[in-house]
Every structure is written in structure tokens, then in C-alpha cells.
Design a protein around this motif. Sequence first.
Motif, mmCIF file in Angstrom:
data_model
loop_
_atom_site.group_PDB
_atom_site.id
_atom_site.type_symbol
_atom_site.label_atom_id
_atom_site.label_comp_id
_atom_site.label_asym_id
_atom_site.label_seq_id
_atom_site.Cartn_x
_atom_site.Cartn_y
_atom_site.Cartn_z
ATOM 1 N N ALA A 1 -6.210 -4.660 -4.775
ATOM 2 C CA ALA A 1 -5.569 -3.995 -3.538
ATOM 3 C C ALA A 1 -5.750 -2.475 -3.496
ATOM 4 O O ALA A 1 -5.886 -1.992 -4.618
ATOM 5 C CB ALA A 1 -4.256 -4.439 -3.227
ATOM 6 N N ALA B 1 -7.889 -6.086 -0.512
ATOM 7 C CA ALA B 1 -6.427 -6.337 0.210
ATOM 8 C C ALA B 1 -5.748 -5.113 0.299
ATOM 9 O O ALA B 1 -6.158 -4.011 -0.271
ATOM 10 C CB ALA B 1 -5.834 -7.171 -0.768
ATOM 11 N N LEU C 1 -0.297 -6.645 -0.954
ATOM 12 C CA LEU C 1 -0.428 -6.401 -2.279
ATOM 13 C C LEU C 1 1.251 -6.711 -2.374
ATOM 14 O O LEU C 1 1.809 -7.228 -3.370
ATOM 15 C CB LEU C 1 -0.429 -4.821 -2.453
#
Length: 499
Positions: free
Chosen positions: A396, A328, A333
Motif C-alpha cells: 500500500a 492499495a 492498509l
Amino acid sequence: MQVVLLIVLLTAHLALAHWYGHAEAVLPQLAMLAVQGMAVWAVFTRYRRSPSLIRLPWLLLALAVLMQMLWDSTNVLATVLGDKGGYLAALATVLSALYVIPCMFMSTRLFTQHEPRTVAALDLVLLCMVAALVYQFFITLLSGPLASDPASIYVVVYLADAIDFSLAAMAILRLFGARSFRWRFFYYVASAYLLVNASVACIYNRVEMHGLPWWAGSLIDVPHALLLVVALRQPPRWLRTYRPSLGVSQTIGSFAPILLAMMVVMLGISTSRINFVLSLLVGAAAVLFYGLRVAFIQSRHIDQQRAIDLSTWRLEQQVGRDPLTGIANRATLDTRLREVLEEGRSTGCFGSLLMIDIDYFKQYNDSLGHIAGDACLIQVAGALSRSQVRARDLVARYGGEEFAIVLVDTNAEVALEVARRLVTAIEHLQIAHPACPLGRLSISIGVATQTEQTPIDPVAMLDQADHALYRAKRNGRNRFEAATGDADPSSALYGASNA
């Protein structure tokens, strides 16, 4: 109807030539001019029926036949007015030879919307130089003192054969490289005309050297009659079913411009004894223009690749993925962290956030290079994702060498235990890092856990975890630290790794 009229004109041409006893009489030549006019009309009909992208090649083919009409018209004019100095005959030969200009253009150009206009301009300038060279060549050989030299005439004939058959070969090559049926049909018509025209010209030129018989003019009718029939009739079935592979099509398309340069160089070599300076300039221009063509096209491809890369990056940003590591990105996030904070506020099941930084990563890049640095980031991202992180949690890339993990419904004690496992997991990768005191890659982690006082603001939570990360780096790296108030200060276990 068109075929009937064509048969009438062909018969009339042959009958008039036999009646007058020689091919250069005015009426037989006018009949030949009519046949050529019908060929131009047939090609122009295809031009009007074709889509805009393919219209220019049909127009060029019509122009090539029109040059032959100008040749015949000049011969008629020479017959009517007389041509004591042979200048009209030389002009007719030049006009006939200049048909190669549109033929070369239609056989070597790609005619794609993506090809830079500068490339088309370079090709056009080069072909104009070829036209000047052809004009100089034929005028010198056919209207000067060399006109009576049989060797000079043979030079003209052999050069004409080489050019004519090269043009036919180029058109045939493009035919078998065209993936679109419309383009295959065009090159099918063009190659049929050019191949028969080259064969007829080869015979006609040699017959003319010994005096034209009365039937010789009818030879010129053959390629133009064929052009009319092929252009107007239904294409053969194999032309629809044949389809080259993409690799073959691209190879032939890329090779076509080389043929143009080769033909120009060959023409320059053949005419160098007539005008060495002009031949040298045209040959050098062919090489230079081909180099510029490649440079312009390559530059265009680089710009297109950059645009594609930018579009890919934007798409990846839209779908929430980091383009390098595949995990991600920052936007995802922030969104997920806000959701976890809102869920924790409403349910009392508070979440935690881990901020992770690779120790001495700048030195890693400086010593091993950015390619190794990218590979390192990918390995770290994979290790973080595999280290017992639950499906609801989020791993992330925060930016650069920093990562973040959102832990749903996780208190401070569990979050610190996860941090401990992550530090150990990176140690187990055993990634060599010469600039690190440990000799291998390590990470530092800052841990922040949501409380009742934590605002529903991702920035505030990230700031807490970032301060804890800074403290971990200041205290020696390869460790984890909890944000102030997240854990019992008396518990040293939460403050450092087992390193």
C-alpha cells in the motif's frame, strides 16, 4: 385539412393578383399574409409537441417567419395609407431583414444545458448590435438621398443574398452534425425553409428592381408553403437512419459560433461606407465576443474536468486504490492491518508490518521535477509489488513517498529477510538520483512484528514500524531496522542491509 386550406390560399393569392393586375394590391397581400400565418402556426405546433430543450429553436424559427409577416403587414399599411416619403417601405425592408437575427441565433447556438448562460447573453448582445447595424444600413440606403442610386440598391441586394445563403448553409451544416433525430428534424425543416427562401428572395429582389409583375407576390408563398408541409408531414427515412460520428458532431458544433462571428464581420465590412464607426464597433465586438465565448467555455470545461478528477479520486478512495500508483491506499492498509492483527491474536500466527520510505525524495523532486517524482513513485510501487510478496500480503501507499507492506503470518526473521530483498530490488532498478550519496535511488525500511502484547490497533503497529524506519534513516539510510524487541539485538544481520 391544412394542406387543402393552404392550396386554397395559394390559389386565391394568385387569382387575386391576376384580377387586380399587380402584386401590391391589398387583397393579394392579405392572402400572402394568411399563407405566412399558416407557416407560423405549423412551426408553433411543432414547438408545443417538442421537449423543452428543443423548444427554443422552434420558437426562433416561428419568430423569423413572424418578421416576414410584419414585412407584409407594413407593405399592406403602406398601400392603404400611402407612403409618399418611402419610410414605410424602408421600415418593411428593415423588418424583413431582421428575420436574420433569430435565424443566426438558432443556427449558431449549441442549445446545451452545459453551455454557460454568459455565452448566450454575449450572443444576444452581439445580435442586437447586428440588428442596429442592419437598421442603420437599410434606413440610410432606402430612405435617404442614396435611395435613387442603383448602385446602392445593388449593394442591398448582394448583401441580402450573402446573408440569406449563409444562413441556409449554416442550417444545413447543423443538420449533418446533429446526432439526435429531433435536432436533425428541426434543422431539416429550418434548412429547407432558409434555402428556398434565399433562392426566392434572390429572384424577387432582382425582379422588383424592374417593377413587380402581378405574379411576383406568389414567389413569397413558396418558402412558407414548403415550411408548413415539411413541418407537418412525416420526415424522410434517411433522416432517421443518418447519424454522424461523435467527432463530426463535435467539430460542427464547435465551428458554428465561428460562422456567427464571420457573418457579423462580413456585415460590418459591407456596411462600413454607410456608418464606419458603428460597423467598426460591431466587427470588433464580434471578434471580442468570440474570444470571450471561447474563454468562458474553456473555463467551464476546466471546472468540469476538475469535478471529474475529484469524483474519480473519491471513487478510487472508495474502491481502496491509490490514484497514482494503482496499489492499495491508506484506508485499505488500515483495514487490512486490523484484520491481520485480529487473526494473529486469535490464531497465534502473528503478522509483520514494513514501513518503507524513499531516501532523499524531496531532493529528487526538487532536482528532477514532480513529473519525474511521480514516475519514480510508480516504479517503486511496481518493484515492491513484484518482490516475492504473497497474494495474502498487502502492498500500500501510506502517503507521499512512504509505502507499507502487511505480511500475514510472518515472524520477525522472515520479515527482515523480506526487507532485505526489497532494499536490493530497489537498488536493481538503477534509478539515477543525483542528490543521493549513492548516485541512485534507495529506500529505508522499518520492520515491526506483532507479539502477544501488541494491541489490535493499526495505529500502534504503524507507530512501531515508523520508529524503526526513523532509526534506519538516522543510521545512514539504504538499510532496514527492526522495531525494539522484534529481533535478537545480537544479530547485526537484521539491523542493516548488504549495502
